[in-house]
Design an enzyme around this catalytic site. Structure first.
Site, PDB file in Angstrom:
ATOM      1  CG  HIS A 115       5.311  17.006 -11.151  1.00 20.77           C
ATOM      2  ND1 HIS A 115       6.623  16.941 -10.711  1.00 20.77           N
ATOM      3  CD2 HIS A 115       4.553  16.675 -10.070  1.00 20.77           C
ATOM      4  CE1 HIS A 115       6.659  16.574  -9.441  1.00 20.77           C
ATOM      5  NE2 HIS A 115       5.412  16.401  -9.023  1.00 20.77           N
ATOM      6  CG  HIS A 179       1.833  13.338  -1.317  1.00 20.03           C
ATOM      7  ND1 HIS A 179       1.405  14.564  -0.879  1.00 20.03           N
ATOM      8  CD2 HIS A 179       2.643  13.613  -2.382  1.00 20.03           C
ATOM      9  CE1 HIS A 179       1.896  15.520  -1.643  1.00 20.03           C
ATOM     10  NE2 HIS A 179       2.668  14.972  -2.562  1.00 20.03           N
TER      11      HIS A 179
HETATM   12  O1  LIG Z   1       9.514  15.407  -7.211  1.00 21.78           O
HETATM   13  C1  LIG Z   1       9.381  14.237  -7.584  1.00 21.78           C
HETATM   14  O2  LIG Z   1      10.253  13.667  -8.233  1.00 21.78           O
HETATM   15  C2  LIG Z   1       8.131  13.488  -7.296  1.00 21.78           C
HETATM   16  C3  LIG Z   1       7.062  14.123  -6.811  1.00 21.78           C
HETATM   17  C4  LIG Z   1       5.796  13.449  -6.493  1.00 21.78           C
HETATM   18  C5  LIG Z   1       5.685  12.056  -6.398  1.00 21.78           C
HETATM   19  C6  LIG Z   1       4.443  11.484  -6.084  1.00 21.78           C
HETATM   20  C7  LIG Z   1       3.323  12.281  -5.851  1.00 21.78           C
HETATM   21  C8  LIG Z   1       3.450  13.655  -5.942  1.00 21.78           C
HETATM   22  O3  LIG Z   1       2.395  14.461  -5.715  1.00 21.78           O
HETATM   23  C9  LIG Z   1       4.670  14.232  -6.269  1.00 21.78           C
HETATM   24  O4  LIG Z   1       4.748  15.561  -6.404  1.00 21.78           O
HETATM   25 FE   LIG Z   2       3.911  17.288  -5.530  1.00 23.39          FE
END
Ligand SMILES: O=C(O)/C=C/c1cccc(O)c1O
Ligand SMILES: [Fe+2]
EC number: 1.13.11.16
Length: 312
Positions: A115, A179
């Site tokens: 993602h 974050h």
């Molecule tokens: O790698 C994961 O499972 C989650 C990644 C995540 C979660 C919340 C915000 C983000 O920018 C992420 O990349």
């Molecule tokens: Fe991320």
């Protein structure tokens, strides 16, 4: 040559653990505007600087930087499956050029991306294949990290290469800002987690679902006293955006990795992709930049920002 840049946060919790409807609408509007600008620019090439979150890259061989001539989405969370449309020969030429600039970069002829790369491509172009795109993965989640000045130099090398092309190029940086999602650390991890972090490619659907459920659960309490993760840091985020929009990029050379992790969260280092993107643009000449949006969104575990820039 004509170059535009967009750097924006990603979050796999978009659509899975949303904030209030007003905020969702606000972000939808900002992204729709960004997408319309990309459509109008009609890039002949996209270079996307992205992180990976232990989906394509693991500690069995963790490279600081990787460029891919072929890549496939792992379709984690709600992201699109399928291959990216990578111009193979151009990616190879770019690799050689970067190496000639004294910047070491790994090369993959079959990369898996998550993602961190695909969400932004989809949000800004509607698919993974609409435009030719070269992904460059910058390790931002799996410590230890090289210094920020190395990331700036990588970006510079890419920018010098882009300046040799007579093309409309869109440079993207994706991730950050402050974050700290519940991504495990290798240091001190129990065996099962350590094994995943070292060689956890192609997890079962059940393992993926459990990971997603953990992240959603974290999003429900993020920023509250019940949450052990470092909270969002709006002050840090806005100062970082200010540095970029005021062309003070060289200041990243003084960034201290541990200080950033402590002040803004371990995954804040995804802003390394923004540093590379801006360094690439800056290497092609003076630029003008603007902040399109910022809001700290606990439900998404994201200091959520969007910044645009172009050659002045
Ligand atoms: O790698 C994961 O499972 C989650 C990644 C995540 C979660 C919340 C915000 C983000 O920018 C992420 O990349
Ligand atoms: Fe991320």
């Amino acid at each position: 040559m004509s170059i535009k840049l967009k750097c924006l946060s990603h979050t796999p919790l978009r659509g899975l653990n949303d904030p209030g409807a007003d905020v969702v609408r606000e972000v939808d509007t900002v992204l729709a505007q960004a997408r319309a600008e990309v459509e109008a620019f009609d890039p002949e090439l996209i270079v996307i600087f992205a992180p990976d979150h232990y989906n394509g890259l693991f500690y069995d061989l963790m490279p600081p930087f990787v460029i891919a001539t072929a890549a496939e989405s792992v379709a984690d969370y709600q992201t699109l499956p399928g291959p990216l449309s990578i111009p193979r020969d151009l990616a190879l030429e770019m690799t050689k050029f970067i190496l000639d600039q004294d910047v070491d970069i790994a090369l993959s002829h079959r990369l898996q991306v998550d993602h961190g790369c695909t969400q932004t491509l989809e949000e800004l172009t509607g698919s993974l294949t609409r435009y030719p795109a070269i992904p460059i993965i910058i390790n931002s989640v799996a410590p230890p990290f090289g210094p920020y000045r190395r990331v700036r130099k990588l970006g510079e090398a890419v920018g010098k290469f882009l300046a040799t092309l007579n093309k409309r190029v869109l440079i993207l940086g994706t991730g950050g800002l402050s974050h700290e999602p519940p991504v495990p650390l290798l240091s001190g991890a129990p065996d099962e987690i350590a094994n995943f972090l070292i060689a956890g490619r192609n997890p079962t659907p059940e393992a993926r679902a459990a990971r997603q459920a953990r992240t959603i659960a974290a999003g429900k309490i993020y920023g509250t006293e019940a949450c052990a993760q470092t909270p969002l840091n709006e002050e840090w985020d806005l100062a970082f955006i200010d540095l970029l929009t005021n062309r003070r990029l060289a200041e990243v050379d003084d960034f201290r990795i541990d200080e950033i992790s402590k002040a803004a969260g371990r995954s804040t280092h995804e802003v390394r992709t923004w540093v590379a993107a801006f360094a690439a643009l800056a290497a092609t000449g003076p630029y003008a930049a603007r902040k399109d949006y910022y809001r700290a969104i606990n439900e998404w575990i994201a200091g959520y920002g969007v910044v645009s820039a172009e050659q002045a």
